[in-house]
Motif scaffolding. Sequence first.
Motif, PDB file in Angstrom:
ATOM      1  N   ARG A 180       0.880  -1.406  -0.059  1.00  0.00           N
ATOM      2  CA  ARG A 180      -0.002  -0.058  -0.039  1.00  0.00           C
ATOM      3  C   ARG A 180       0.927   1.197   0.075  1.00  0.00           C
ATOM      4  O   ARG A 180       0.602   2.327  -0.626  1.00  0.00           O
ATOM      5  N   PHE A 181       1.803   1.344   1.002  1.00  0.00           N
ATOM      6  CA  PHE A 181       2.797   2.274   1.100  1.00  0.00           C
ATOM      7  C   PHE A 181       3.519   2.432  -0.396  1.00  0.00           C
ATOM      8  O   PHE A 181       3.603   3.572  -0.771  1.00  0.00           O
ATOM      9  N   ALA A 184       1.313   3.817  -2.837  1.00  0.00           N
ATOM     10  CA  ALA A 184       0.829   5.122  -2.790  1.00  0.00           C
ATOM     11  C   ALA A 184       2.132   6.201  -2.975  1.00  0.00           C
ATOM     12  O   ALA A 184       1.968   7.542  -3.448  1.00  0.00           O
ATOM     13  N   CYS A 202      -3.786  12.487   1.711  1.00  0.00           N
ATOM     14  CA  CYS A 202      -4.400  10.962   1.686  1.00  0.00           C
ATOM     15  C   CYS A 202      -4.460  10.332   2.685  1.00  0.00           C
ATOM     16  O   CYS A 202      -3.697  10.273   3.560  1.00  0.00           O
ATOM     17  N   TYR A 209      -7.346   0.386   7.066  1.00  0.00           N
ATOM     18  CA  TYR A 209      -6.093   0.742   7.006  1.00  0.00           C
ATOM     19  C   TYR A 209      -6.241   2.223   7.289  1.00  0.00           C
ATOM     20  O   TYR A 209      -6.859   3.234   6.850  1.00  0.00           O
ATOM     21  N   ALA A 211      -3.499   4.511   8.054  1.00  0.00           N
ATOM     22  CA  ALA A 211      -2.221   5.438   7.817  1.00  0.00           C
ATOM     23  C   ALA A 211      -2.696   6.423   6.778  1.00  0.00           C
ATOM     24  O   ALA A 211      -3.569   6.022   5.866  1.00  0.00           O
ATOM     25  N   GLY A 212      -1.900   7.493   6.588  1.00  0.00           N
ATOM     26  CA  GLY A 212      -2.056   8.482   5.254  1.00  0.00           C
ATOM     27  C   GLY A 212      -0.887   9.138   5.346  1.00  0.00           C
ATOM     28  O   GLY A 212       0.204   8.897   6.066  1.00  0.00           O
ATOM     29  N   TYR A 213      -0.859  10.123   4.556  1.00  0.00           N
ATOM     30  CA  TYR A 213       0.235  10.981   4.200  1.00  0.00           C
ATOM     31  C   TYR A 213       0.016  12.378   3.485  1.00  0.00           C
ATOM     32  O   TYR A 213      -1.259  12.782   3.408  1.00  0.00           O
ATOM     33  N   TYR A 221       7.557  12.781   1.017  1.00  0.00           N
ATOM     34  CA  TYR A 221       6.328  11.956   1.402  1.00  0.00           C
ATOM     35  C   TYR A 221       6.518  11.794   2.943  1.00  0.00           C
ATOM     36  O   TYR A 221       7.332  10.874   3.402  1.00  0.00           O
ATOM     37  N   ARG A 223       4.669  10.341   5.995  1.00  0.00           N
ATOM     38  CA  ARG A 223       3.565   9.324   6.568  1.00  0.00           C
ATOM     39  C   ARG A 223       3.371   9.466   7.878  1.00  0.00           C
ATOM     40  O   ARG A 223       4.178   9.510   8.801  1.00  0.00           O
ATOM     41  N   ARG A 237      -8.021  11.263  -1.726  1.00  0.00           N
ATOM     42  CA  ARG A 237      -6.879  12.149  -1.809  1.00  0.00           C
ATOM     43  C   ARG A 237      -7.451  13.409  -2.319  1.00  0.00           C
ATOM     44  O   ARG A 237      -8.351  13.654  -3.088  1.00  0.00           O
TER      45      ARG A 237
HETATM   46  C1  PML Z   1      -5.023   3.711  -0.278  1.00  0.00           C
HETATM   47  O1  PML Z   1      -4.463   2.709  -0.509  1.00  0.00           O
HETATM   48  O2  PML Z   1      -6.372   4.057  -0.534  1.00  0.00           O
HETATM   49  C2  PML Z   1      -4.207   5.021   0.367  1.00  0.00           C
HETATM   50  C3  PML Z   1      -2.927   4.363   0.753  1.00  0.00           C
HETATM   51  C4  PML Z   1      -2.431   5.356   1.884  1.00  0.00           C
HETATM   52  C5  PML Z   1      -0.974   4.882   2.118  1.00  0.00           C
HETATM   53  C6  PML Z   1      -0.351   5.166   3.424  1.00  0.00           C
HETATM   54  C7  PML Z   1       0.987   4.593   3.680  1.00  0.00           C
HETATM   55  O3  PML Z   1       1.015   3.601   4.319  1.00  0.00           O
HETATM   56  O4  PML Z   1       2.127   5.354   3.428  1.00  0.00           O
END
Ligand code: PML
Length: 273
Positions: A180-181, A184, A202, A209, A211-213, A221, A223, A237
């Motif tokens: 995912r990271f 993204a 985002c 899930y 996490a975001g950034y 980036y 995080r 986003r």
């Molecule tokens: C998504 O998959 O929709 C967003 C992913 C965000 C990722 C954040 C991260 O793990 O750095």
Amino acid sequence: MPTDTGQDSTGGGMSWVSVRMRATRNGQHVSGAERLVPAVYAVTVSNVLVERARRHASGEPDRIVLTVDRVPHEAVRFAPILAARTVCVESATEGRRAAMERLRSLGVSEKAISSAMDALTHGANPFGGNMRGAMLIDRAMGERLERDHKRGVRVSFVDLTPEGRARFDVCVRGRGDVSRFRDALVLASKVASLPGVVADLCWSDDPAYVAGYVAARDGGYVRYPRLKERGIPFGGRAYFVDAEAFDLEKDIEYLQSAPVLIEVNDPSVFNEF
Ligand code: PML
């Protein structure tokens, strides 16, 4: 057409393919992914994406659509990967506070920040729920700039270079599933390669899930392991743009359709991830 050596049969350089997968169940989006790879890997990558769709955590889809486009060598552009670092936060409230502070420091107005935060918190689609693409927000006035507020801007035709992917894999070995990271970061690097974009906010719409950034050319980036509470199905986003420097037609076309490979020239960009 590409030959099986990856060379263009017209005698040009190596040819590439864009492979895009979208899976749905009962007409509802389940998962999506894409790759931009040398043509020789078209079949392998197609199989990987179909398997990924079939094994998605939220269950098997009833439709998988795979789109494969040839991309001529001359059309491919390159952009650098953003350096990534993690800011440890203990709660979603702390994460959002830190993300807002960073957005302010990048020159995004209070109005634009609260308009984006509000839309992502409650579902940015004016007809309810999430948007498939990103919102484009004027960083000063806070207004939405994209024509289609339901769909937004969907960044596509982007991947790591094959060498960049290999470097990434080495650097994150032992860190668990970071797909995912990685995906993204790749999207954010394409977005940040446009001079008219000042920041990108985002968090995921996946309830599990959190996490975001906040990403930007300036500072990379960043995080935040928590930007929302677990169980919340809203996310997406927001791209904050400088309305004078962002060309709505040309730059949206670049984000959605220009094939871009993200290079990892300096592996230390992952040191603080
Ligand atoms: C998504 O998959 O929709 C967003 C992913 C965000 C990722 C954040 C991260 O793990 O750095």
